[in-house]
Motif scaffolding. Structure first.
Motif, PDB file in Angstrom:
ATOM      1  N   ARG A   1       0.833  -1.210   0.000  1.00  0.00           N
ATOM      2  CA  ARG A   1       0.000   0.000   0.000  1.00  0.00           C
ATOM      3  C   ARG A   1       0.865   1.256   0.000  1.00  0.00           C
ATOM      4  NH1 ARG A   1      -5.434  -0.359   0.913  1.00  0.00           N
ATOM      5  NH2 ARG A   1      -6.263  -2.362   1.628  1.00  0.00           N
TER       6      ARG A   1
ATOM      7  N   THR B   1      -2.522 -10.820  -3.289  1.00  0.00           N
ATOM      8  CA  THR B   1      -2.688  -9.803  -2.251  1.00  0.00           C
ATOM      9  C   THR B   1      -1.885  -8.541  -2.550  1.00  0.00           C
ATOM     10  OG1 THR B   1      -0.963 -10.921  -0.970  1.00  0.00           O
ATOM     11  CG2 THR B   1      -3.244 -11.445  -0.441  1.00  0.00           C
TER      12      THR B   1
ATOM     13  N   ARG C   1      -3.562  -4.847  -3.028  1.00  0.00           N
ATOM     14  CA  ARG C   1      -3.198  -3.741  -2.146  1.00  0.00           C
ATOM     15  C   ARG C   1      -2.660  -2.551  -2.941  1.00  0.00           C
ATOM     16  NH1 ARG C   1      -0.166  -7.846   1.965  1.00  0.00           N
ATOM     17  NH2 ARG C   1      -1.996  -8.590   3.082  1.00  0.00           N
TER      18      ARG C   1
ATOM     19  N   SER D   1      -4.479   1.123  -3.109  1.00  0.00           N
ATOM     20  CA  SER D   1      -3.779   2.326  -2.675  1.00  0.00           C
ATOM     21  C   SER D   1      -3.644   3.329  -3.811  1.00  0.00           C
ATOM     22  CB  SER D   1      -2.396   1.950  -2.136  1.00  0.00           C
ATOM     23  OG  SER D   1      -1.747   3.080  -1.598  1.00  0.00           O
TER      24      SER D   1
ATOM     25  N   ASP E   1      -1.204  -2.863   6.715  1.00  0.00           N
ATOM     26  CA  ASP E   1      -1.964  -3.612   5.718  1.00  0.00           C
ATOM     27  C   ASP E   1      -2.911  -4.634   6.306  1.00  0.00           C
ATOM     28  OD1 ASP E   1       0.228  -3.912   2.820  1.00  0.00           O
ATOM     29  OD2 ASP E   1      -1.096  -2.343   3.480  1.00  0.00           O
TER      30      ASP E   1
END
Length: 377
Positions: free
Chosen positions: A183, A211, A215, A219, A353
């Motif tokens: 992120r 994942t 992420r 973001s 996160d």
């Protein structure tokens, strides 16, 4: 020269045979040092209860005999195999391969062997079979490089009875997790392009279900929204340069595209080629940012601005956490940070996160090179 208990001279630095003509064993060390076999075992396992002079006597006997404890001897003495298991996916990619190398290096330094299983699929049965195999081999613990959500789900359902550390996927319990700050890295990349005056940033995302890709995409979107910029639909790739090239060709046909953030360097590389073939100059017409900082990134034309992920630190930290679990230590050095924090002076960020504890987050760093520049007038 050193005298054995039987009076024979033993040249220093040379391996010698015991009285039966075979290589020395633990009983020979105990006899020469004048201690019990159990005391030798305690010395091999660094038991703090052994007195310093006794420890030195045992070590001197080992040196004199040229005794080298076998792995099986250590296992019998400690109840451990000193073997660790690693489960990885897509191991040929730069990130997993670099992480696995770091784990192997750190494990070797700690006196452990590593048994690795590289899986092509992430379905539950395949993951459970890998876990069962490592357990059958006697692994003292397992590190799972688990980049896809379904891998985390499968691991959670596997119910391991040995210590486990996972990467990228929280299992919803107290299993330690180590993750890169995806992120924060995506926020740095997007903000960098906006700060250069680009009205918005197009995104070449990684595959669904990964994942890190999810992420970064989330973001990127949040950073645009906070800046009041237009949020275009992301283009989804598969981490490959081929995907970056094909998606880059689509972006190159749109004259309004002036900034692109790709979720990894390979897709950014493909996009660079697409813009070059379309006559779109980088960075004069289009700025491009990648992710990971692969070794070749600094040597592309132009050198690629990217987000650096410290895969060596991820692997080393994971190994350290696993060994702490094996030793029964709960203070593993995991840390939580304020989500969304930014260290502007160093070009790095940290982000938890996840709401799961314990978690260790490895910061991301913005590496500015020649593929980004001010928005065209």
């Amino acid at each position: 020269m050193t005298r054995s208990a039987g009076g024979g001279a033993v040249p220093k630095g040379r391996s010698r045979r015991n009285f039966a003509g075979t290589r020395p064993v633990m009983d020979d060390v105990a006899r020469l040092a004048g201690v019990s076999k159990q005391t030798v075992s305690r010395v091999l396992n660094d038991n703090p209860a052994v007195r310093a002079e006794t420890r030195e006597s045992v070590l001197e006997a080992m040196r004199s005999l040229g005794y080298r404890p076998s792995r099986s001897a250590r296992s019998l003495a400690s109840g451990r195999t000193r073997m660790l298991g690693v489960i990885s996916f897509d191991a040929a990619r730069y990130g997993p391969a670099s992480t696995l190398t770091a784990i192997n290096t750190a494990a070797q330094a700690a006196g452990y062997l590593v048994s690795s299983i590289a899986l092509d699929t992430a379905d539950r049965d395949t993951v459970v079979q890998a876990v069962d195999r490592l357990s059958a081999e006697g692994a003292d613990g397992v590190i799972a490089i688990a980049p896809q959500r379904r891998v985390g789900k499968a691991l959670a359902e596997a119910h391991l009875d040995i210590p486990l550390v996972v990467m990228d996927n929280a299992l919803g319990d107290d299993t330690p997790m180590v993750t890169a700050d995806s992120r924060g890295g995506a926020r740095l990349a997007t903000a960098h392009l906006l700060d250069l005056g680009h009205r918005t940033v197009r995104h070449i995302a990684g595959p669904t279900g990964w994942t890190s890709a999810e992420r970064r995409a989330a973001s990127w979107r949040e950073t645009l929204e906070r800046a009041g910029a237009e949020v275009p639909e992301p283009l989804v790739g598969d981490w490959s340069a081929d995907a970056g090239y094909e998606l880059g060709r689509r972006l190159a046909r749109d004259p309004d595209v002036t900034a692109v953030f790709a979720s990894n360097d390979q897709m950014a590389l493909g996009a660079l080629r697409a813009f070059h073939e379309a006559g779109r100059r980088v960075p004069d017409d289009v700025s491009v940012v990648g992710y990971d900082d692969i070794p070749e990134a600094a040597h592309l034309l132009p050198p690629l601005t990217t987000i650096r992920t410290d895969f060596q630190e991820i692997g080393t930290r994971s190994l350290r956490l696993l060994l702490a679990r094996i030793d029964g230590r709960t203070d593993t050095g995991s840390r939580r940070t304020d989500a969304g924090s930014r260290q502007a002076d160093t070009g790095s960020t940290t982000d938890t996160d996840t709401d799961t504890d314990p978690v260790t987050v490895i910061p991301a760093h913005l590496i500015v090179r020649s593929s980004t520049g001010p928005a065209p007038a």
